[in-house]
Scaffold this active site. Structure first.
Site, PDB file in Angstrom:
ATOM      1  N   ARG A   1       7.163  24.467  17.497  1.00 11.28           N
ATOM      2  CA  ARG A   1       8.395  23.703  17.273  1.00 11.28           C
ATOM      3  C   ARG A   1       8.117  22.258  16.868  1.00 11.28           C
ATOM      4  O   ARG A   1       8.959  21.626  16.224  1.00 11.28           O
ATOM      5  CB  ARG A   1       9.265  23.741  18.540  1.00 11.28           C
ATOM      6  CG  ARG A   1       9.847  25.116  18.811  1.00 11.28           C
ATOM      7  CD  ARG A   1      10.728  25.114  20.036  1.00 11.28           C
ATOM      8  NE  ARG A   1      11.356  26.416  20.236  1.00 11.28           N
ATOM      9  CZ  ARG A   1      12.199  26.703  21.222  1.00 11.28           C
ATOM     10  NH1 ARG A   1      12.517  25.758  22.105  1.00 11.28           N
ATOM     11  NH2 ARG A   1      12.723  27.905  21.338  1.00 11.28           N
TER      12      ARG A   1
ATOM     13  N   GLY B   1      12.609  34.527  19.836  1.00 14.70           N
ATOM     14  CA  GLY B   1      11.345  34.248  20.491  1.00 14.70           C
ATOM     15  C   GLY B   1      10.475  35.463  20.680  1.00 14.70           C
ATOM     16  O   GLY B   1       9.259  35.422  20.438  1.00 14.70           O
TER      17      GLY B   1
ATOM     18  N   GLY C   1      18.942  32.155  19.340  1.00 19.42           N
ATOM     19  CA  GLY C   1      20.398  32.246  19.379  1.00 19.42           C
ATOM     20  C   GLY C   1      21.044  31.845  18.072  1.00 19.42           C
ATOM     21  O   GLY C   1      22.013  32.469  17.619  1.00 19.42           O
TER      22      GLY C   1
END
Length: 391
Positions: free
Chosen positions: A35, A350, A373
């Site tokens: 990330r 994930g 999500g």
């Protein structure tokens, strides 16, 4: 929606929302920096343009309280090493101290704000909190796709109080890849949907059945579909309240001439454990009280044949309990098949990305989305609040 290169940032105070909510071990060491690394192109561009960079992000779920273990100090230190320059951490994300720290920033310097979620107003999208965040910025950038489905202050509310707003390179890339897969796909378009629950992906399934040519369903959620067709699935996880819904979805697909592929065999186990007794069985022969924990070899062959002529593949959710080696073969086989295909392949979530990383095929997937999500909500056909706010 403007993109970063469409606006002038030189010498301006640029508040950039990122998602640096990275996993850390008990020693406070980052165990997966994906990330962070995915935002480096945006940060390096801002540095080249001599912007004053103000980074904001959340970490964990401190529930509106200041919790030491959720401080961003390790993240700031890690980013400083990656960029080879200082990345000081402000004591807070709003207030006089932050304003003073920003006022000291020179062109081409970076400041990281402390955890946004130390304030309950962040998740409540509080207007006053949004205005305080925006007070230190001339430009707002969203480069946090993974939280863009959340109408939080740093994602949505802040955009009401800045002069200019745009998407960073990561967010732009996420949207472009999804657009290529879903809105203008090369066909056949195949969706692979797995994971634990039908309920969590019900709207995505409905929406994707309006778009795909073929759909593969695996993981524990396949049990609900199999049971809806009259199969006994032993002690496998099933959402009995969604049996009629699952049957209706299969009927809808048939009416649209969309082929849906369910497992024909599974790896069944006597319990959910790495050392469980397991065996390959057809879906007609799952023993009572045993549970399906992976797709079987015949299903792998079938699913791989479905993928062989695909031109576009969208994947969300594993085919089994891949975190246990005994039940990882199905998911690994599909990862290899997707990687070897000639399709544009995009994965999200994930678990899906973790499985692909475990398979060693990360470099052979066209794009691995950073959002779980958010990716799922795009599959549902929704407009994400974080993207709408940039419009």
């Amino acid at each position: 929606m403007k993109t970063l290169k469409e606006i002038e940032v030189k010498g301006k105070r640029v508040l950039i929302r990122v998602d640096f909510n990275v996993p850390m071990n008990e020693a406070g060491e980052i165990t997966d920096d994906l990330r962070i690394r995915t935002v480096l192109p945006t940060l390096r561009y801002l540095l080249e343009q001599q912007a004053k960079i103000i980074i904001c992000t959340h970490m964990g779920r401190p529930k509106g309280q200041r919790v030491d273990k959720y401080s961003l100090a390790p993240v700031a230190a890690y980013l400083a090493r990656l960029l080879d320059r200082p990345v000081p951490l402000a004591a807070d994300c709003i207030g006089p101290e932050v304003a003073a720290a920003v006022a000291q920033l020179k062109d081409g310097e970076i400041l990281m704000l402390e955890n946004l979620r130390f304030h309950p107003q962040e998740e409540k999208n509080d207007p006053q909190f949004s205005a305080q965040l925006a007070a230190v910025a001339d430009v707002y950038l969203n480069d946090a796709f993974a939280v863009s489905h959340r109408a939080h202050a740093s994602v949505a509310g802040v955009t009401e109080y800045v002069q200019e707003k745009a998407a960073g390179f990561l967010l732009q890339k996420e949207i472009e890849y999804f657009h290529r897969c879903i809105d203008i796909p090369q066909r056949p378009l195949v969706a692979i949907v797995g994971g634990a629950k039908v309920s969590g992906k019900l709207e995505a399934l409905r929406n994707m059945l309006e778009r795909v040519d073929k759909m593969i369903i695996g993981g524990a959620m396949a049990n609900t579909f199999l049971k809806s067709q009259g199969y006994s699935v032993g002690g496998s996880k099933v959402e009995d309240d969604l049996l009629e819904t699952a049957a209706a979805l299969l009927k809808q697909a048939k009416a649209k001439n969309i082929k849906v592929y369910l497992p024909v065999d599974v790896i069944a186990a006597d319990r959910f454990a790495p050392d469980a007794v397991s065996k390959q069985v057809t879906i007609q022969d799952i023993p009572d009280n045993w549970m399906a924990l992976d797709i079987g070899p015949a299903s792998v062959i079938c699913f791989c044949e479905v993928l062989a002529d695909a031109r576009t593949i969208v994947w969300n959710g594993p085919m089994g309990a891949f975190e246990m080696a005994a039940f990882a073969r199905g998911t690994m086989a599909l990862a290899h098949a997707v990687a070897a295909s000639h399709a544009l392949s995009v994965t999200g979530g994930g678990d899906s990305n973790a499985a692909i990383a475990l398979s060693g095929e990360s470099e052979n997937i066209s794009y691995m989305s950073t959002g779980g999500g958010a990716f799922l909500e795009l599959m549902e056909g929704k407009v994400l609040p974080g993207i709408k706010a940039l419009g």
